[in-house]
Design a protein around this motif. Structure first.
Motif, PDB file in Angstrom:
ATOM      1  N   ASN A  35     -83.927 -12.663  -5.323  1.00  0.00           N
ATOM      2  CA  ASN A  35     -82.901 -11.563  -5.372  1.00  0.00           C
ATOM      3  C   ASN A  35     -82.039 -11.974  -3.970  1.00  0.00           C
ATOM      4  O   ASN A  35     -81.067 -11.689  -3.712  1.00  0.00           O
ATOM      5  N   GLY A  36     -82.685 -13.515  -3.201  1.00  0.00           N
ATOM      6  CA  GLY A  36     -82.261 -13.971  -2.778  1.00  0.00           C
ATOM      7  C   GLY A  36     -82.424 -13.517  -1.173  1.00  0.00           C
ATOM      8  O   GLY A  36     -81.825 -14.077  -0.112  1.00  0.00           O
ATOM      9  N   ILE A  37     -83.443 -13.171  -0.907  1.00  0.00           N
ATOM     10  CA  ILE A  37     -83.534 -13.026   0.180  1.00  0.00           C
ATOM     11  C   ILE A  37     -84.769 -13.760   0.860  1.00  0.00           C
ATOM     12  O   ILE A  37     -85.650 -14.560  -0.030  1.00  0.00           O
ATOM     13  N   GLU A  38     -84.345 -13.675   2.092  1.00  0.00           N
ATOM     14  CA  GLU A  38     -85.506 -15.131   2.196  1.00  0.00           C
ATOM     15  C   GLU A  38     -86.865 -14.604   3.186  1.00  0.00           C
ATOM     16  O   GLU A  38     -86.460 -13.406   3.536  1.00  0.00           O
ATOM     17  N   ALA A  39     -88.066 -15.292   3.069  1.00  0.00           N
ATOM     18  CA  ALA A  39     -88.954 -14.251   3.631  1.00  0.00           C
ATOM     19  C   ALA A  39     -89.211 -15.653   4.890  1.00  0.00           C
ATOM     20  O   ALA A  39     -89.208 -16.611   5.380  1.00  0.00           O
ATOM     21  N   HIS A  40     -89.278 -14.983   6.601  1.00  0.00           N
ATOM     22  CA  HIS A  40     -89.269 -15.570   7.730  1.00  0.00           C
ATOM     23  C   HIS A  40     -90.968 -15.299   8.001  1.00  0.00           C
ATOM     24  O   HIS A  40     -91.275 -14.454   8.263  1.00  0.00           O
ATOM     25  N   GLY A  41     -91.158 -17.091   8.622  1.00  0.00           N
ATOM     26  CA  GLY A  41     -92.991 -16.202   9.089  1.00  0.00           C
ATOM     27  C   GLY A  41     -92.715 -16.471  11.065  1.00  0.00           C
ATOM     28  O   GLY A  41     -92.049 -16.892  11.208  1.00  0.00           O
ATOM     29  N   LEU A  42     -93.936 -14.959  11.303  1.00  0.00           N
ATOM     30  CA  LEU A  42     -94.253 -14.752  12.757  1.00  0.00           C
ATOM     31  C   LEU A  42     -95.236 -16.364  12.603  1.00  0.00           C
ATOM     32  O   LEU A  42     -96.941 -15.626  12.245  1.00  0.00           O
ATOM     33  N   ARG A  43     -95.272 -16.990  13.447  1.00  0.00           N
ATOM     34  CA  ARG A  43     -95.856 -17.906  13.374  1.00  0.00           C
ATOM     35  C   ARG A  43     -97.263 -17.851  14.838  1.00  0.00           C
ATOM     36  O   ARG A  43     -97.017 -18.342  15.485  1.00  0.00           O
TER      37      ARG A  43
END
Length: 257
Positions: free
Chosen positions: A191-199
């Motif tokens: 749906n156009g959402i990006e997933a973000h990584g907490l590294r």
């Protein structure tokens, strides 16, 4: 104690014959430095002492709820049942044999609030079946898109947190021959959402000898079926994504095992 501006996190946990590990899993949730959560455990007709252990852990903690299914339905159905009962703005996923770092919820909620993210995941460390932590750490990318995730299954379920206010209602598909959790992450990102990584290393994945992830062939088949059944990707495109998945899976396992 929670404060008025803290967002409720609903923790989604399916259980089935988990008596060996479930108490430690619940304790890792109770030990969270972020206290404004509810843990919804949906037991899928366990035949061992899992339910008794959960009830004993619930006695002095009203944040923990046990739902007992009448028929064995599989982990995706159990997760969906919990999702439907969830009151939180955030959903976090934790299986009945995995563990969290005490600061996992606190750091991840802050990460998402600061960035305005709808979907996040973290690094995690592998444990053996006895709960002994290994030297193997899976380091995740800073972000990933739908196309990126099709080529790589780097997002581990026990690290995921989503903001329902941004994603809308979510449910897992019930195909037992697919990776239902992977399918859900793909559906959200489509749906156009990006997933973000907490590294940061904030979770501990237990690798059991009889687990799906220990059987590489079954895992690969489920990934292929996820492309074809859940995402309805044509055969030639699926072959391209699967080739990339296979290369990335080899690199991941070479680093962590």
């Amino acid at each position: 104690m929670s404060t008025d501006n803290e967002r409720l996190v609903s923790i989604i946990t399916p259980s089935y014959n988990a008596s060996k590990y479930i108490r430690e899993t619940i304790q890792s949730v109770k030990n969270q430095t972020y206290s404004h959560f509810e843990m919804i455990i949906v037991d899928d007709c366990s035949k061992d002492e899992t339910r008794d252990i959960i009830r004993s852990e619930m006695e002095n903690d009203k944040r923990i709820r046990l739902i007992e299914l009448a028929d064995n339905s599989g982990p995706a159905a159990a997760r969906n049942y919990a999702i439907n009962l969830a009151n939180g703005d955030y959903l976090a996923f934790l299986d009945s044999d995995d563990l969290w770092h005490p600061d996992k919820l606190k750091k991840q909620v802050q990460f998402m609030e600061d960035g305005g993210f709808a979907f996040s995941y973290t690094n995690y460390r592998m444990m053996n079946e006895n709960g002994e932590k290994t030297d193997a750490v899976v380091n995740v990318p800073a972000k990933t898109s739908y196309e990126g995730l099709l080529k790589n299954t780097m997002i581990a379920t026990l690290t995921v947190m989503i903001d329902k206010r941004k994603t809308g209602a979510v449910q897992m598909d019930l195909y037992r021959d697919c990776s239902e959790d992977y399918g859900l992450w793909l559906s959200i990102l489509a749906n156009g959402i990006e997933a973000h990584g907490l590294r940061e290393e904030l979770a501990f994945y237990r690798k059991c000898e009889n687990s799906l992830s220990s059987n590489k062939l079954k895992s690969a088949v489920k990934t292929w079926n996820t492309y074809r059944k859940i995402r309805n990707i044509n055969r030639f495109s699926a072959m391209w994504y699967f080739a990339n998945y296979s290369i990335n899976a080899f690199k991941k396992h070479a680093k962590t095992y």
